[in-house]
Enzyme design. Sequence first.
Site, short mmCIF file in Angstrom:
data_model
loop_
_atom_site.label_atom_id
_atom_site.label_comp_id
_atom_site.label_asym_id
_atom_site.label_seq_id
_atom_site.Cartn_x
_atom_site.Cartn_y
_atom_site.Cartn_z
N LYS A 55 26.54 -48.52 -18.92
CA LYS A 55 27.70 -47.93 -19.60
C LYS A 55 27.74 -46.42 -19.39
CE LYS A 55 27.39 -47.07 -24.21
NZ LYS A 55 27.63 -45.68 -24.63
N ASN A 56 26.60 -45.77 -19.65
CA ASN A 56 26.62 -44.30 -19.66
C ASN A 56 26.65 -43.69 -18.26
OD1 ASN A 56 26.77 -44.39 -22.38
ND2 ASN A 56 24.62 -43.87 -22.76
N ARG A 61 33.52 -41.00 -28.25
CA ARG A 61 33.33 -39.56 -28.04
C ARG A 61 33.24 -39.19 -26.57
NH1 ARG A 61 31.16 -37.03 -32.29
NH2 ARG A 61 30.31 -35.52 -30.84
N CYS A 115 29.64 -38.45 -35.99
CA CYS A 115 29.66 -39.91 -35.91
C CYS A 115 28.46 -40.46 -36.66
CB CYS A 115 29.73 -40.39 -34.47
SG CYS A 115 28.19 -40.53 -33.63
N ARG A 163 26.77 -34.22 -33.72
CA ARG A 163 27.12 -34.26 -32.31
C ARG A 163 28.21 -33.25 -31.90
NH1 ARG A 163 27.26 -40.38 -30.29
NH2 ARG A 163 26.77 -39.36 -28.35
N PRO A 164 27.92 -31.96 -32.08
CA PRO A 164 28.90 -30.96 -31.64
C PRO A 164 29.02 -30.93 -30.12
CG PRO A 164 26.83 -29.89 -32.22
CD PRO A 164 26.67 -31.35 -32.56
N ILE A 165 30.08 -30.28 -29.61
CA ILE A 165 30.21 -30.14 -28.15
C ILE A 165 30.30 -28.66 -27.76
CG2 ILE A 165 31.22 -32.43 -27.73
CD1 ILE A 165 33.93 -30.89 -27.40
N ASP A 187 18.13 -43.94 -27.38
CA ASP A 187 18.92 -45.18 -27.37
C ASP A 187 18.04 -46.44 -27.44
OD1 ASP A 187 21.20 -43.68 -27.26
OD2 ASP A 187 21.56 -43.96 -25.13
N ILE A 212 16.34 -36.36 -31.26
CA ILE A 212 17.62 -36.07 -30.59
C ILE A 212 18.78 -36.04 -31.59
CG2 ILE A 212 19.20 -36.76 -28.73
CD1 ILE A 212 16.43 -36.07 -27.66
N ARG A 257 30.75 -52.47 -27.57
CA ARG A 257 30.97 -51.18 -26.90
C ARG A 257 30.00 -51.02 -25.73
NH1 ARG A 257 31.15 -46.02 -30.47
NH2 ARG A 257 31.41 -45.31 -28.34
N1 EPU Z 1 24.30 -31.13 -28.72
C1 EPU Z 1 24.71 -29.93 -29.24
N2 EPU Z 1 25.76 -29.29 -28.63
C2 EPU Z 1 26.41 -29.81 -27.56
C3 EPU Z 1 25.99 -31.03 -27.03
C4 EPU Z 1 24.92 -31.68 -27.63
O1 EPU Z 1 24.14 -29.42 -30.21
O2 EPU Z 1 27.36 -29.18 -27.07
C5 EPU Z 1 23.17 -31.84 -29.33
C6 EPU Z 1 23.58 -33.19 -29.95
O3 EPU Z 1 24.11 -33.05 -31.24
C7 EPU Z 1 22.29 -33.93 -29.91
C8 EPU Z 1 21.62 -33.42 -28.62
O4 EPU Z 1 22.28 -32.19 -28.31
O5 EPU Z 1 21.51 -33.58 -31.01
C9 EPU Z 1 21.71 -34.33 -27.41
O6 EPU Z 1 23.02 -34.84 -27.30
P1 EPU Z 1 23.70 -35.18 -25.91
O7 EPU Z 1 24.81 -34.21 -25.68
O8 EPU Z 1 22.67 -35.32 -24.84
O9 EPU Z 1 24.33 -36.58 -26.23
P2 EPU Z 1 25.65 -37.15 -25.59
O10 EPU Z 1 25.82 -36.62 -24.24
O11 EPU Z 1 26.77 -37.02 -26.56
C10 EPU Z 1 24.61 -39.22 -24.39
C11 EPU Z 1 24.79 -40.70 -24.44
C12 EPU Z 1 24.25 -41.23 -25.75
C13 EPU Z 1 22.76 -40.87 -25.82
C14 EPU Z 1 22.58 -39.35 -25.70
C15 EPU Z 1 21.14 -38.92 -25.66
C16 EPU Z 1 26.75 -41.03 -23.09
C17 EPU Z 1 28.19 -41.40 -23.01
N3 EPU Z 1 26.20 -41.01 -24.31
O12 EPU Z 1 25.33 -38.70 -25.50
O13 EPU Z 1 24.38 -42.63 -25.71
O14 EPU Z 1 22.22 -41.29 -27.06
O15 EPU Z 1 23.22 -38.90 -24.48
O16 EPU Z 1 20.46 -39.54 -24.64
O17 EPU Z 1 26.12 -40.77 -22.07
C18 EPU Z 1 24.63 -44.80 -26.62
O18 EPU Z 1 24.81 -45.22 -25.46
O19 EPU Z 1 24.46 -45.57 -27.60
C19 EPU Z 1 24.62 -43.35 -26.86
C20 EPU Z 1 24.80 -42.83 -28.08
#
Ligand code: EPU
Length: 418
Positions: A22-23, A92, A116, A121-123, A304, A326, A396
């Site tokens: 998926k990812n 997201r 969520c 999970r900020p961006i 995960d 994480i 999902r």
């Molecule tokens: N974070 C920030 N700021 C940002 C981005 C991330 O503070 O701008 C923090 C997050 O809040 C978190 C950490 O950094 O605490 C890591 O988050 P990351 O951004 O790596 O997560 P993600 O990219 O949103 C992906 C997977 C998730 C998986 C995580 C960690 C996808 C679509 N999603 O999420 O998958 O848990 O990486 O490996 O690739 C799942 O498949 O069930 C799932 C949640």
Amino acid sequence: MEKILIEGGRRLEGTVAISGAKNAALPILVSALLTDGWNTYQNVPELRDVMTINKLLTELGARVETEKNTVRVNAGALSRYEAPYELVRTMRASVLVLGPLLARLGRARVSLPGGCAIGARPINLHLRGLELLGAEISLSHGYIEAKAKSLKGTDIYFDIVTVTGTENLMMAAVLAEGTTTLRNAAREPEVCALAEALNQMGAQISGAGTPMITIRGVDTLRPASVTIIPDRIETGTFIIASALTQGNIKIVSCEPSHLTAVIHKVREAGVTIEEEPGGLRVIGGEPICSVDVKTLPYPGFPTDMQAQFMVLMCLASGLSVISETIFENRFIHVCELQRMGANIKVSGNTAIVSGGKSLTGAPVMATDLRASASLILAGLAAKGTTEVSRVYHIDRGYEAIEKKLAQLGANIRRVQIT
Ligand code: EPU
């Protein structure tokens, strides 16, 4: 509404084939926005999240054709640049369109995802990186408005390792002027898979899989034909399923090198995992030993897989300390596992599992994707019937999970409820 019913106690045997990841599929499907012409993607899992991303691509004006596990995308005539709230709130990963839309159209409007079930999970790191590449970012009425006359290569350091952040910026930088360096980049196999797909389109990306990724901008990209890598989390989930049921299963169409940490920890718990031609054999037995686990960015133990591993530890002899580093709220499955008889205490980001108790079937509620996988696993090991509700979470990210488990001998079925 649907429920999954599991009658526990069956030993799993046979062979299971893993679906595409998926990812990896989500960012790779989105990468089609960077070019015109027909891109072809194979081994795409049939999942709700894939349907959502395809819907988003269609709303942006791309043509999407799906035939079982093959998806073709042509973004030759993009007509819109907005990812609406209705789609982002259900998934997201929709924010992945930010980078490519900016690169291709110089403009993007994407609903800001809220928190969520598993954390805030900020961006902010995605947005900061885009600003460093030259985009103007503002927030208005819950939407991120991003504009850039042109993006210019630059040096970006991530304070925190972020998977989709790395992917978003990689996709923004491929068409930027000059070279971009991403430091402290995510090393997940899905990031490497996206880099390979982009390179097939003519991008110049090196270093994916290391903490420093270099992207030399090019003028245009061409369509690609890409096969999605196997899902390492689905693979890990079936490893645990066999381990919990004293099973003996062969897992095929998987990539064991993407699961090194999981395989090590499950072996440490006393489970036999052997590499065989074409896949992995997993032989569960007793006793299961308690093992401590800490989730980390790749190549560390994946967050995960934390919920699924916790179920194995519920059956182990002794205490296991599970640290989640994480996401700040990724223990919601604990309350449901407790209802099945598990002895787990949570303090901050640590869960202490006192194993050795047998689980008993109960009605439980799925709260997020991996939590729902853990409840199904617990149901396989429990005495009596487990009823998992809110199964849309599992749909999902797991393709036909109950069919695959039933083929291995599990007593599991999906029922409609009124
Ligand atoms: N974070 C920030 N700021 C940002 C981005 C991330 O503070 O701008 C923090 C997050 O809040 C978190 C950490 O950094 O605490 C890591 O988050 P990351 O951004 O790596 O997560 P993600 O990219 O949103 C992906 C997977 C998730 C998986 C995580 C960690 C996808 C679509 N999603 O999420 O998958 O848990 O990486 O490996 O690739 C799942 O498949 O069930 C799932 C949640």
